[in-house]
Design an enzyme around this catalytic site. Structure first.
Site, PDB file in Angstrom:
ATOM      1  N   LYS A   1       9.927 -25.959 -20.310  1.00  0.00           N
ATOM      2  CA  LYS A   1       9.822 -24.979 -19.218  1.00  0.00           C
ATOM      3  C   LYS A   1      11.159 -24.301 -18.993  1.00  0.00           C
ATOM      4  CE  LYS A   1       5.849 -27.177 -17.269  1.00  0.00           C
ATOM      5  NZ  LYS A   1       5.342 -28.381 -16.701  1.00  0.00           N
TER       6      LYS A   1
ATOM      7  N   GLN B   1       6.243 -31.941 -11.575  1.00  0.00           N
ATOM      8  CA  GLN B   1       5.630 -32.408 -12.823  1.00  0.00           C
ATOM      9  C   GLN B   1       4.731 -33.626 -12.596  1.00  0.00           C
ATOM     10  OE1 GLN B   1       6.037 -30.831 -15.962  1.00  0.00           O
ATOM     11  NE2 GLN B   1       4.378 -32.215 -16.450  1.00  0.00           N
TER      12      GLN B   1
ATOM     13  N   ASP C   1       1.652 -23.803  -9.968  1.00  0.00           N
ATOM     14  CA  ASP C   1       0.795 -24.693 -10.751  1.00  0.00           C
ATOM     15  C   ASP C   1      -0.655 -24.624 -10.245  1.00  0.00           C
ATOM     16  OD1 ASP C   1       1.179 -26.169 -12.985  1.00  0.00           O
ATOM     17  OD2 ASP C   1       1.868 -27.992 -11.987  1.00  0.00           O
TER      18      ASP C   1
END
Ligand code: NDP
Length: 283
Positions: free
Chosen positions: A53, A97, A120
């Site tokens: 990322k 994450q 997300d």
């Protein structure tokens, strides 16, 4: 033989567009879209994702920062960081994450990310918005699949679309997006009876079932479009998907490879969502 849905190629093109747009933003406003990635603990796979990322952000000129927290961090401390990032002016997207260590409640953590920075797309408000068709963000994998199908001019309207898998991050939002694109959508899961009968009806088959090379040629209609979301490491270290590529590619019209299909699209959609979050804030 099926034509390859080349996620590597399409994501490179989209990244180029994002890069140009960020250059323009920098020139006109002096600002830079920014992504904060929070990682807790030492999970090796998560570390690779986070490193990728950061590299993707650098490639397109996006600001990124990484917050690596120890495995034993308390929920209160983690939420404290999330709340601080919610307030940061230079951060437009926040990604925590997954998976988090067991003592941390992922639902609570995701719910504390500001919906405006929810790149997300796991916040319940975002999920509700997707259901209503009034969304800013969509989870990166189903969004990447839609972009890939659009790039190859694959029309979903009126088509039999079958999604195998009903997870919150892939299967469910995938089904909603196909429905919004006027597909006739069926969602399969582990209790589905005679899976092959259902998958064989599909004009467009999206497979996200976490079962290595499960979908064989006899479960697929001739000429179908096959999107394989699964990622597995084989004994020889090579990657493969949920679809048996060798046999299915012989009868499909289009198919995604693994690697080089959905994976690169997913990564690029995170950049796209962060840019969207920036524009959303600037308007
Ligand atoms: P989950 O494990 O959360 O969900 C798997 C789904 O498949 C479940 O809904 C399950 O049903 C269903 N399923 C399992 N076995 C069967 C079966 N025999 N027949 C029918 N349905 C079945 O997986 P994710 O959605 O998180 O991920 C799916 C795959 O995609 C994984 O391989 C993952 O690694 C990969 N992935 C790839 C990404 C990319 O960028 N390419 C991004 C995200 C994921 P039930 O609900 O009944 O248990």
């Amino acid at each position: 033989m099926a034509e390859i849905l080349d996620g590597k190629l399409v994501s490179a093109k989209i990244k180029e567009e994002i890069k140009l747009e960020i250059e323009e933003i920098k020139k006109t406003s002096g600002k830079i879209p920014g992504l904060a990635v929070v990682i807790v603990g030492d999970d090796p796979a998560s570390k690779v994702y986070v490193k990728n990322k950061r590299r993707d952000c650098e490639e397109v000129g996006m600001y990124s920062e990484e917050h690596a927290l120890p495995e034993n961090i308390s929920e209160e401390e983690l939420l404290g960081l999330v709340k601080k990032l919610n307030e940061e002016e230079n951060i437009h997207g926040i990604l925590v994450q997954s998976p988090l260590p067991k003592h941390l409640n992922e639902d609570i953590v995701f719910e504390n990310i500001s919906p405006e920075k929810d790149v997300d797309a796991f916040h319940p408000e975002t999920v509700g918005r997707i259901t209503l068709g009034r969304y800013n963000f969509v989870p990166c994998t189903p969004m990447g699949v839609m972009e890939l199908l659009k790039y190859y001019n694959i029309d979903m309207s009126g088509k039999e679309c079958v999604v195998v898998g009903r997870s919150n991050i892939v299967g469910k939002p995938m089904a909603l997006l196909l429905l919004q694109a006027n597909g006739t959508v069926t969602v399969c899961h582990s209790r589905t009876k005679d899976l092959g009968e259902v998958t064989k009806r599909a004009d467009i088959l999206i497979v996200a079932m976490r079962q290595r090379q499960f979908i064989k040629a006899d479960m697929v209609k001739e000429g179908a479009v096959i999107v394989d979301v699964g990622i597995h490491k084989k004994d020889d270290g090579k990657l493969c998907g949920d679809v048996d590529f060798e046999s299915v590619a012989k009868i499909a019209s289009y198919i995604t490879p693994v690697p080089g299909g959905v994976g690169p699209m997913t990564r690029t959609m995170l950049l796209k969502n962060t840019l969207t979050a920036f524009k959303f804030k600037s308007n």
